[in-house]
Scaffold this active site. Structure first.
Site, PDB file in Angstrom:
ATOM      1  N   LYS A   1     -30.620 -12.871 -19.604  1.00  0.00           N
ATOM      2  CA  LYS A   1     -30.145 -13.638 -18.445  1.00  0.00           C
ATOM      3  C   LYS A   1     -29.499 -14.954 -18.892  1.00  0.00           C
ATOM      4  O   LYS A   1     -28.379 -15.277 -18.500  1.00  0.00           O
ATOM      5  CB  LYS A   1     -31.310 -13.919 -17.470  1.00  0.00           C
ATOM      6  CG  LYS A   1     -31.987 -12.644 -16.965  1.00  0.00           C
ATOM      7  CD  LYS A   1     -33.101 -12.935 -15.974  1.00  0.00           C
ATOM      8  CE  LYS A   1     -34.309 -13.633 -16.560  1.00  0.00           C
ATOM      9  NZ  LYS A   1     -35.054 -12.825 -17.560  1.00  0.00           N
TER      10      LYS A   1
ATOM     11  N   ARG B   1     -38.950 -14.761  -8.591  1.00  0.00           N
ATOM     12  CA  ARG B   1     -39.751 -13.857  -9.420  1.00  0.00           C
ATOM     13  C   ARG B   1     -40.887 -13.208  -8.648  1.00  0.00           C
ATOM     14  O   ARG B   1     -41.649 -12.428  -9.233  1.00  0.00           O
ATOM     15  CB  ARG B   1     -40.347 -14.645 -10.576  1.00  0.00           C
ATOM     16  CG  ARG B   1     -39.586 -14.489 -11.894  1.00  0.00           C
ATOM     17  CD  ARG B   1     -40.169 -15.496 -12.839  1.00  0.00           C
ATOM     18  NE  ARG B   1     -40.198 -15.186 -14.210  1.00  0.00           N
ATOM     19  CZ  ARG B   1     -39.375 -15.722 -15.112  1.00  0.00           C
ATOM     20  NH1 ARG B   1     -38.366 -16.482 -14.736  1.00  0.00           N
ATOM     21  NH2 ARG B   1     -39.554 -15.496 -16.381  1.00  0.00           N
TER      22      ARG B   1
ATOM     23  N   ARG C   1     -36.015 -14.654 -30.755  1.00  0.00           N
ATOM     24  CA  ARG C   1     -35.183 -15.644 -30.037  1.00  0.00           C
ATOM     25  C   ARG C   1     -35.322 -17.037 -30.665  1.00  0.00           C
ATOM     26  O   ARG C   1     -36.431 -17.493 -30.946  1.00  0.00           O
ATOM     27  CB  ARG C   1     -35.596 -15.698 -28.560  1.00  0.00           C
ATOM     28  CG  ARG C   1     -34.902 -16.839 -27.801  1.00  0.00           C
ATOM     29  CD  ARG C   1     -34.922 -16.662 -26.313  1.00  0.00           C
ATOM     30  NE  ARG C   1     -36.243 -16.499 -25.741  1.00  0.00           N
ATOM     31  CZ  ARG C   1     -36.449 -16.160 -24.472  1.00  0.00           C
ATOM     32  NH1 ARG C   1     -35.446 -15.956 -23.652  1.00  0.00           N
ATOM     33  NH2 ARG C   1     -37.685 -16.015 -24.017  1.00  0.00           N
TER      34      ARG C   1
ATOM     35  N   ARG D   1     -39.472 -21.063 -28.992  1.00  0.00           N
ATOM     36  CA  ARG D   1     -40.343 -21.421 -27.861  1.00  0.00           C
ATOM     37  C   ARG D   1     -41.782 -21.026 -28.165  1.00  0.00           C
ATOM     38  O   ARG D   1     -42.038 -19.966 -28.716  1.00  0.00           O
ATOM     39  CB  ARG D   1     -39.861 -20.706 -26.591  1.00  0.00           C
ATOM     40  CG  ARG D   1     -38.917 -21.534 -25.760  1.00  0.00           C
ATOM     41  CD  ARG D   1     -38.238 -20.725 -24.699  1.00  0.00           C
ATOM     42  NE  ARG D   1     -39.162 -19.951 -23.868  1.00  0.00           N
ATOM     43  CZ  ARG D   1     -38.763 -19.173 -22.881  1.00  0.00           C
ATOM     44  NH1 ARG D   1     -37.484 -19.053 -22.592  1.00  0.00           N
ATOM     45  NH2 ARG D   1     -39.650 -18.499 -22.166  1.00  0.00           N
TER      46      ARG D   1
ATOM     47  N   ARG E   1     -46.417 -11.558 -20.263  1.00  0.00           N
ATOM     48  CA  ARG E   1     -45.221 -11.810 -19.446  1.00  0.00           C
ATOM     49  C   ARG E   1     -44.630 -10.496 -18.932  1.00  0.00           C
ATOM     50  O   ARG E   1     -44.162 -10.430 -17.783  1.00  0.00           O
ATOM     51  CB  ARG E   1     -44.184 -12.597 -20.266  1.00  0.00           C
ATOM     52  CG  ARG E   1     -44.581 -14.056 -20.391  1.00  0.00           C
ATOM     53  CD  ARG E   1     -43.973 -14.732 -21.611  1.00  0.00           C
ATOM     54  NE  ARG E   1     -42.545 -14.886 -21.541  1.00  0.00           N
ATOM     55  CZ  ARG E   1     -41.798 -15.229 -22.602  1.00  0.00           C
ATOM     56  NH1 ARG E   1     -42.372 -15.438 -23.784  1.00  0.00           N
ATOM     57  NH2 ARG E   1     -40.515 -15.364 -22.461  1.00  0.00           N
TER      58      ARG E   1
HETATM   59  P1  ADP Z   1     -33.703 -14.112 -20.846  1.00  0.00           P
HETATM   60  O1  ADP Z   1     -32.990 -15.364 -20.391  1.00  0.00           O
HETATM   61  O2  ADP Z   1     -33.449 -12.954 -19.920  1.00  0.00           O
HETATM   62  O3  ADP Z   1     -35.146 -14.327 -21.120  1.00  0.00           O
HETATM   63  P2  ADP Z   1     -32.163 -14.474 -23.325  1.00  0.00           P
HETATM   64  O4  ADP Z   1     -30.753 -14.589 -22.852  1.00  0.00           O
HETATM   65  O5  ADP Z   1     -32.848 -15.715 -23.742  1.00  0.00           O
HETATM   66  O6  ADP Z   1     -33.040 -13.664 -22.224  1.00  0.00           O
HETATM   67  O7  ADP Z   1     -32.175 -13.398 -24.519  1.00  0.00           O
HETATM   68  C1  ADP Z   1     -33.389 -13.090 -25.214  1.00  0.00           C
HETATM   69  C2  ADP Z   1     -33.068 -12.849 -26.704  1.00  0.00           C
HETATM   70  O8  ADP Z   1     -32.344 -11.623 -26.830  1.00  0.00           O
HETATM   71  C3  ADP Z   1     -32.202 -13.935 -27.330  1.00  0.00           C
HETATM   72  O9  ADP Z   1     -32.618 -14.126 -28.660  1.00  0.00           O
HETATM   73  C4  ADP Z   1     -30.784 -13.349 -27.279  1.00  0.00           C
HETATM   74  O10 ADP Z   1     -29.972 -13.817 -28.354  1.00  0.00           O
HETATM   75  C5  ADP Z   1     -31.046 -11.854 -27.411  1.00  0.00           C
HETATM   76  N1  ADP Z   1     -30.100 -11.027 -26.651  1.00  0.00           N
HETATM   77  C6  ADP Z   1     -29.558 -11.286 -25.438  1.00  0.00           C
HETATM   78  N2  ADP Z   1     -28.753 -10.273 -25.043  1.00  0.00           N
HETATM   79  C7  ADP Z   1     -28.806  -9.337 -26.040  1.00  0.00           C
HETATM   80  C8  ADP Z   1     -28.180  -8.048 -26.225  1.00  0.00           C
HETATM   81  N3  ADP Z   1     -27.359  -7.520 -25.304  1.00  0.00           N
HETATM   82  N4  ADP Z   1     -28.470  -7.370 -27.358  1.00  0.00           N
HETATM   83  C9  ADP Z   1     -29.327  -7.900 -28.297  1.00  0.00           C
HETATM   84  N5  ADP Z   1     -29.932  -9.102 -28.163  1.00  0.00           N
HETATM   85  C10 ADP Z   1     -29.684  -9.815 -27.050  1.00  0.00           C
HETATM   86  P1  ADP Z   2     -38.136 -15.632 -19.807  1.00  0.00           P
HETATM   87  O1  ADP Z   2     -36.808 -15.316 -19.216  1.00  0.00           O
HETATM   88  O2  ADP Z   2     -38.182 -15.461 -21.287  1.00  0.00           O
HETATM   89  O3  ADP Z   2     -39.276 -14.969 -19.098  1.00  0.00           O
HETATM   90  P2  ADP Z   2     -38.225 -18.258 -18.513  1.00  0.00           P
HETATM   91  O4  ADP Z   2     -37.664 -19.413 -19.231  1.00  0.00           O
HETATM   92  O5  ADP Z   2     -37.460 -17.720 -17.366  1.00  0.00           O
HETATM   93  O6  ADP Z   2     -38.469 -17.168 -19.623  1.00  0.00           O
HETATM   94  O7  ADP Z   2     -39.694 -18.587 -17.991  1.00  0.00           O
HETATM   95  C1  ADP Z   2     -40.685 -19.113 -18.846  1.00  0.00           C
HETATM   96  C2  ADP Z   2     -41.977 -19.257 -18.069  1.00  0.00           C
HETATM   97  O8  ADP Z   2     -41.796 -20.190 -16.996  1.00  0.00           O
HETATM   98  C3  ADP Z   2     -42.478 -17.984 -17.392  1.00  0.00           C
HETATM   99  O9  ADP Z   2     -43.262 -17.181 -18.265  1.00  0.00           O
HETATM  100  C4  ADP Z   2     -43.308 -18.561 -16.234  1.00  0.00           C
HETATM  101  O10 ADP Z   2     -44.560 -19.040 -16.694  1.00  0.00           O
HETATM  102  C5  ADP Z   2     -42.488 -19.778 -15.820  1.00  0.00           C
HETATM  103  N1  ADP Z   2     -41.492 -19.490 -14.757  1.00  0.00           N
HETATM  104  C6  ADP Z   2     -40.136 -19.592 -14.857  1.00  0.00           C
HETATM  105  N2  ADP Z   2     -39.553 -19.301 -13.695  1.00  0.00           N
HETATM  106  C7  ADP Z   2     -40.550 -18.980 -12.823  1.00  0.00           C
HETATM  107  C8  ADP Z   2     -40.571 -18.565 -11.457  1.00  0.00           C
HETATM  108  N3  ADP Z   2     -39.452 -18.410 -10.732  1.00  0.00           N
HETATM  109  N4  ADP Z   2     -41.795 -18.324 -10.899  1.00  0.00           N
HETATM  110  C9  ADP Z   2     -42.926 -18.483 -11.596  1.00  0.00           C
HETATM  111  N5  ADP Z   2     -42.980 -18.856 -12.885  1.00  0.00           N
HETATM  112  C10 ADP Z   2     -41.799 -19.110 -13.498  1.00  0.00           C
END
Ligand code: ADP
Ligand code: ADP
Length: 206
Positions: free
Chosen positions: A15, A90, A124, A152, A163
């Site tokens: 995302k 979420r 990541r 992170r 998660r």
């Molecule tokens: P989210 O915001 O949904 O948690 P991220 O954009 O932070 O996900 O991506 C999670 C990890 O996966 C990052 O290290 C990113 O570089 C990698 N990543 C994102 N998209 C892809 C893809 N299409 N193929 C392989 N790795 C990806």
């Molecule tokens: P990822 O895409 O890797 O799950 P985020 O950065 O979106 O990571 O979220 C990290 C953490 O922040 C989540 O595991 C949760 O604890 C909290 N969080 C983020 N957004 C929300 C939401 N909309 N509702 C509840 N918890 C949230």
């Protein structure tokens, strides 16, 4: 598109990675509740203190905390033409609350199987200076900045499992909820970063 766009999917779906291209295309600001919560934790605000334990455990932060955070953010001027939500809503309760305060025009669901998620999350890395997201294997950072990358605290294998459970139990039901409203756009997230982006852009450009 006048309303807001929601980027939806499991942790590690891509995302945050895809948000930049959508922001460039639509000029809507990115609103990431994860980034906002991490910022609150780092400055040690009351909200940050309330959120920290849940985030470190990999559990969702309670809805009432998130609802207040979003209500404040949407009052800002740049949100008047809609925003790009990343990682929000979420839960069904958050989506119902959102429906009462803003118009959602499209929900982009980036679909990635569980088997790929752990490897994505554990590899990541973030650049604290630019916010850019990298991956040790799938999207390596340039050598010149590799020394400043951070990982992170919640990006470890045991927290990812919690998660993912939270995602399946509390978040994934939202896909059906939005599908019933005709808003869900399913994207194959299990392809290259560029191809995922192209698929998203093709839907939003129609
Ligand atoms: P989210 O915001 O949904 O948690 P991220 O954009 O932070 O996900 O991506 C999670 C990890 O996966 C990052 O290290 C990113 O570089 C990698 N990543 C994102 N998209 C892809 C893809 N299409 N193929 C392989 N790795 C990806
Ligand atoms: P990822 O895409 O890797 O799950 P985020 O950065 O979106 O990571 O979220 C990290 C953490 O922040 C989540 O595991 C949760 O604890 C909290 N969080 C983020 N957004 C929300 C939401 N909309 N509702 C509840 N918890 C949230």
């Amino acid at each position: 598109m006048n309303g807001s766009i929601v980027l939806f999917g499991p942790p590690g779906a891509g995302k945050g990675t895809q948000a930049k291209r959508i922001v460039d295309l639509t000029s809507k600001p990115q609103v990431s509740t994860g980034d906002m919560l991490r910022q609150a934790v780092s400055i040690g605000s009351e909200l940050g203190l309330a959120a920290k334990v849940f985030m470190e455990a990999g559990e969702l932060v309670p809805d009432e905390v998130i609802v207040g955070l979003i209500a404040e953010r949407l009052k800002e001027n740049d949100a008047s033409g809609g925003v790009l939500f990343d990682g929000y809503p979420r839960t069904i309760a958050q989506a119902e609350e959102l429906a009462s305060i803003a118009e959602v025009s499209a929900v982009i669901s980036i679909e990635v199987p569980d088997q790929s998620i752990i490897e994505r999350i554990v590899g990541r890395r973030m650049d604290p200076e630019t916010g850019a997201i990298y991956h040790t294997k799938f999207n390596p950072a340039p050598e010149s900045i590799s020394g400043r990358l951070i990982q992170r605290k919640d990006d470890n294998e045991s927290t990812v499992k919690t998660r993912l459970s939270a995602y399946h139990e509390q978040t994934s039901p939202l896909a059906g909820w939005y599908e019933n409203q005709g808003l869900l756009i399913r994207i194959n997230g299990n392809q290259s970063i560029e191809d995922v982006g192209d698929e998203i852009i093709s839907h939003l450009s129609n």
